[in-house]
Design a protein around this motif. Structure first.
Motif, PDB file in Angstrom:
ATOM      1  N   LYS A 197       0.958  -1.258   0.362  1.00 26.12           N
ATOM      2  CA  LYS A 197       0.424   0.156  -0.005  1.00 26.12           C
ATOM      3  C   LYS A 197       0.585   1.455  -0.183  1.00 26.12           C
ATOM      4  N   GLU A 198       1.788   1.012   0.827  1.00 28.41           N
ATOM      5  CA  GLU A 198       2.577   2.859   1.125  1.00 28.41           C
ATOM      6  C   GLU A 198       3.733   2.894  -0.428  1.00 28.41           C
ATOM      7  N   LEU A 199       4.002   1.716  -1.067  1.00 21.35           N
ATOM      8  CA  LEU A 199       5.357   1.531  -1.340  1.00 21.35           C
ATOM      9  C   LEU A 199       4.620   1.609  -3.263  1.00 21.35           C
ATOM     10  N   CYS A 200       4.124   0.692  -3.359  1.00 16.52           N
ATOM     11  CA  CYS A 200       3.868  -0.128  -4.583  1.00 16.52           C
ATOM     12  C   CYS A 200       2.531   0.582  -6.000  1.00 16.52           C
ATOM     13  N   THR A 201       2.837   1.366  -7.272  1.00 21.11           N
ATOM     14  CA  THR A 201       1.532   2.066  -8.219  1.00 21.11           C
ATOM     15  C   THR A 201       1.594   0.768  -8.383  1.00 21.11           C
ATOM     16  N   GLN A 213      -5.070 -12.746  -9.227  1.00 17.99           N
ATOM     17  CA  GLN A 213      -5.194 -10.772  -9.829  1.00 17.99           C
ATOM     18  C   GLN A 213      -3.727  -9.949  -9.108  1.00 17.99           C
ATOM     19  N   LYS A 214      -4.252  -9.718 -10.496  1.00 15.18           N
ATOM     20  CA  LYS A 214      -3.234  -8.183 -10.775  1.00 15.18           C
ATOM     21  C   LYS A 214      -4.060  -7.127 -11.259  1.00 15.18           C
ATOM     22  N   THR A 215      -3.353  -6.036 -10.563  1.00 14.67           N
ATOM     23  CA  THR A 215      -4.175  -4.475 -10.448  1.00 14.67           C
ATOM     24  C   THR A 215      -2.949  -3.762 -10.373  1.00 14.67           C
ATOM     25  N   ILE A 216      -4.377  -2.486  -9.629  1.00 16.01           N
ATOM     26  CA  ILE A 216      -3.475  -1.094  -8.722  1.00 16.01           C
ATOM     27  C   ILE A 216      -4.296  -0.857  -7.586  1.00 16.01           C
ATOM     28  N   PRO A 217      -3.248  -0.953  -6.681  1.00 19.86           N
ATOM     29  CA  PRO A 217      -4.161  -0.825  -5.662  1.00 19.86           C
ATOM     30  C   PRO A 217      -5.752   0.247  -4.981  1.00 19.86           C
ATOM     31  N   SER A 218      -4.984   1.242  -5.601  1.00 18.47           N
ATOM     32  CA  SER A 218      -5.985   2.106  -5.305  1.00 18.47           C
ATOM     33  C   SER A 218      -7.625   1.622  -6.415  1.00 18.47           C
ATOM     34  N   ALA A 220      -8.149  -1.365  -7.246  1.00 14.87           N
ATOM     35  CA  ALA A 220      -8.785  -2.763  -6.779  1.00 14.87           C
ATOM     36  C   ALA A 220      -9.243  -2.054  -5.497  1.00 14.87           C
ATOM     37  N   THR A 221      -9.090  -1.149  -4.474  1.00 17.35           N
ATOM     38  CA  THR A 221     -10.006  -0.895  -3.837  1.00 17.35           C
ATOM     39  C   THR A 221     -11.570  -0.070  -3.745  1.00 17.35           C
ATOM     40  N   ASN A 222     -11.217   0.385  -4.896  1.00 24.24           N
ATOM     41  CA  ASN A 222     -12.406   1.572  -5.797  1.00 24.24           C
ATOM     42  C   ASN A 222     -13.368   0.324  -5.705  1.00 24.24           C
ATOM     43  N   ALA A 223     -13.258  -0.649  -6.402  1.00 25.07           N
ATOM     44  CA  ALA A 223     -13.464  -1.814  -7.336  1.00 25.07           C
ATOM     45  C   ALA A 223     -14.392  -2.595  -6.127  1.00 25.07           C
ATOM     46  N   GLU A 280      -6.239  -4.066   2.444  1.00 27.17           N
ATOM     47  CA  GLU A 280      -6.143  -5.607   3.358  1.00 27.17           C
ATOM     48  C   GLU A 280      -7.581  -6.213   2.780  1.00 27.17           C
ATOM     49  N   ASP A 281      -8.806  -5.344   2.623  1.00 23.63           N
ATOM     50  CA  ASP A 281      -9.862  -6.128   2.390  1.00 23.63           C
ATOM     51  C   ASP A 281      -9.434  -7.248   1.029  1.00 23.63           C
ATOM     52  N   VAL A 282      -9.245  -5.840  -0.198  1.00 28.29           N
ATOM     53  CA  VAL A 282      -8.936  -6.862  -1.423  1.00 28.29           C
ATOM     54  C   VAL A 282      -7.884  -8.054  -1.355  1.00 28.29           C
ATOM     55  N   TYR A 283      -7.275  -8.260  -0.532  1.00 29.39           N
ATOM     56  CA  TYR A 283      -5.958  -9.430   0.189  1.00 29.39           C
ATOM     57  C   TYR A 283      -6.946 -10.423   0.803  1.00 29.39           C
ATOM     58  N   PHE A 284      -7.728 -10.292   1.340  1.00 32.74           N
ATOM     59  CA  PHE A 284      -7.573 -11.806   1.760  1.00 32.74           C
ATOM     60  C   PHE A 284      -9.867 -11.998   1.020  1.00 32.74           C
ATOM     61  N   ILE A 285     -10.522 -11.057   0.272  1.00 31.38           N
ATOM     62  CA  ILE A 285     -11.124 -11.725  -0.502  1.00 31.38           C
ATOM     63  C   ILE A 285     -10.734 -12.133  -2.056  1.00 31.38           C
ATOM     64  N   ALA A 286      -9.719 -11.845  -1.830  1.00 32.22           N
ATOM     65  CA  ALA A 286      -8.595 -12.952  -2.928  1.00 32.22           C
ATOM     66  C   ALA A 286      -8.335 -14.331  -2.700  1.00 32.22           C
ATOM     67  N   LEU A 287      -7.511 -14.642  -1.340  1.00 29.42           N
ATOM     68  CA  LEU A 287      -7.259 -14.852  -0.898  1.00 29.42           C
ATOM     69  C   LEU A 287      -8.854 -16.018  -0.502  1.00 29.42           C
ATOM     70  N   LYS A 288     -10.038 -16.241   0.109  1.00 30.38           N
ATOM     71  CA  LYS A 288     -10.700 -16.740   0.387  1.00 30.38           C
ATOM     72  C   LYS A 288     -11.532 -17.518  -1.053  1.00 30.38           C
ATOM     73  N   LYS A 289     -11.659 -16.429  -2.190  1.00 35.32           N
ATOM     74  CA  LYS A 289     -12.173 -16.758  -3.020  1.00 35.32           C
ATOM     75  C   LYS A 289     -11.037 -18.133  -3.862  1.00 35.32           C
ATOM     76  N   SER A 290     -10.067 -17.599  -3.779  1.00 34.61           N
ATOM     77  CA  SER A 290      -8.548 -18.797  -3.886  1.00 34.61           C
ATOM     78  C   SER A 290      -8.837 -20.587  -3.351  1.00 34.61           C
ATOM     79  N   ASN A 291      -9.415 -20.411  -1.725  1.00 32.74           N
ATOM     80  CA  ASN A 291      -9.543 -21.261  -0.965  1.00 32.74           C
ATOM     81  C   ASN A 291     -10.255 -21.718  -1.305  1.00 32.74           C
ATOM     82  N   GLN A 292     -12.095 -21.465  -2.385  1.00 35.01           N
ATOM     83  CA  GLN A 292     -12.989 -22.488  -2.024  1.00 35.01           C
ATOM     84  C   GLN A 292     -13.404 -23.480  -3.098  1.00 35.01           C
TER      85      GLN A 292
END
Length: 292
Positions: A197-201, A213-218, A220-223, A280-292
């Motif tokens: 979040k602090e470092l990457c574009t 998922q490949k995305t831009i942080p901003s 991803a949260t807006n989505a 963090e919400d984006v991250y956990f959503i992606a992980l939960k979907k991958s574990n379903q």
């Protein structure tokens, strides 16, 4: 300076599929590779660094396949592994001089200029005479950045660099990396969401050897705007809430109650409040979907 990873697979002798038919394109700038421990991030970093060979696929950097020309890539590469050792009773200045010789900088005058530049960039110039083995964890990581910059790399890989650092050392390290990432292709592999979040574009989420998922942080949260809800519950209801809803995270309040964050396209019940999503919400959503 783009890096194209196409259909790369790596299975270890014990049967573990570390990289599973992975496809990823990385452009110039700071790229965050986010995933839990065991996701395959380090395996991918070692493969890109030509320290191991994949079973299949191709990796192209600046129009050449690095798997066919590993030495050509190594001349352009700066690599900071998850852990690295240093010699006992050798100063930073002398150790960097040794590394510069190994990287082909023959002229003593050129080495002195390069070493001074990387020490100043990493805020280690004032402690250049001290033994690196006596450095703090954050200083050792900054020394790791200093050594990888000696050959003016175009592709930089840093693997879990802030793990174990205290907040002050972490901030100093990230500030150094920001400067380095302005003119290079930098892959920042981590399981710490805040670092990305602090470092990457640009970023990707990895798990099970695959890119989820490949995305831009901003973006991803807006989505997932208007899809994150929060509610305070008694801790005895946490399990039932997890069974009923997609609970992304939970945290204790001072009164021992629990604040949960839930992902839902609609408001779950009247008791829930809408909150703005975070990475963090984006991250956990992606992980939960991958574990379903």
């Amino acid at each position: 300076m783009s890096l194209l990873i196409k259909n790369v697979t790596k299975t270890y002798p014990n049967g573990v599929v570390a990289i599973d038919n992975l496809h990823l394109e990385i452009s110039k700038g700071m790229f965050g590779l986010l995933g839990p421990n065991g996701a395959g991030k380090s395996s991918l970093m070692r493969t890109i660094a030509t320290l191991q060979t994949p079973d299949s696929g191709s990796i192209v950097f600046n129009d050449f396949n690095i798997l066919d020309h590993p030495m050509k890539l190594r001349k352009l590469l700066g690599y900071l592994p998850q852990s690295f050792g240093v010699y006992q009773k050798v100063s930073a200045e002398k150790l960097l001089d040794y590394f510069a010789i190994l990287k082909g900088v023959a002229s003593k005058k050129d080495r002195n200029l390069i070493i001074q530049r990387v020490l100043e960039l990493t805020n280690l110039y004032d402690v250049r005479k001290k033994y690196v083995s006596g450095y703090s964890g954050g200083m050792k990581q900054r020394f790791g950045i200093a050594q990888l910059l000696l050959n003016n790399p175009k592709l930089i890989i840093v693997d879990e660099p802030t793990a174990g650092l205290d907040p002050a050392e972490r901030n100093r390290f990230l500030n150094v990396l920001r400067e380095v990432g302005a003119e290079n292709t930098v892959i920042f592999s981590t399981h710490i969401v805040e670092d990305v979040k602090e470092l990457c574009t640009d970023m990707a989420i990895m798990n099970g050897g695959q890119i989820l998922q490949k995305t831009i942080p901003s973006e991803a949260t807006n989505a997932i705007k208007n899809q994150i809800w929060t509610m305070t519950i008694d801790k005895k209801y946490l399990l039932s809430m997890q069974e009923k809803y997609t609970v992304l995270s939970s945290s204790y309040n001072e009164d021992n109650s629990i604040r949960i964050r839930v992902h839902s396209l609609e408001k779950p019940t009247a008791e829930f409040e809408s909150v703005f999503p975070n990475l963090e919400d984006v991250y956990f959503i992606a992980l939960k979907k991958s574990n379903q």
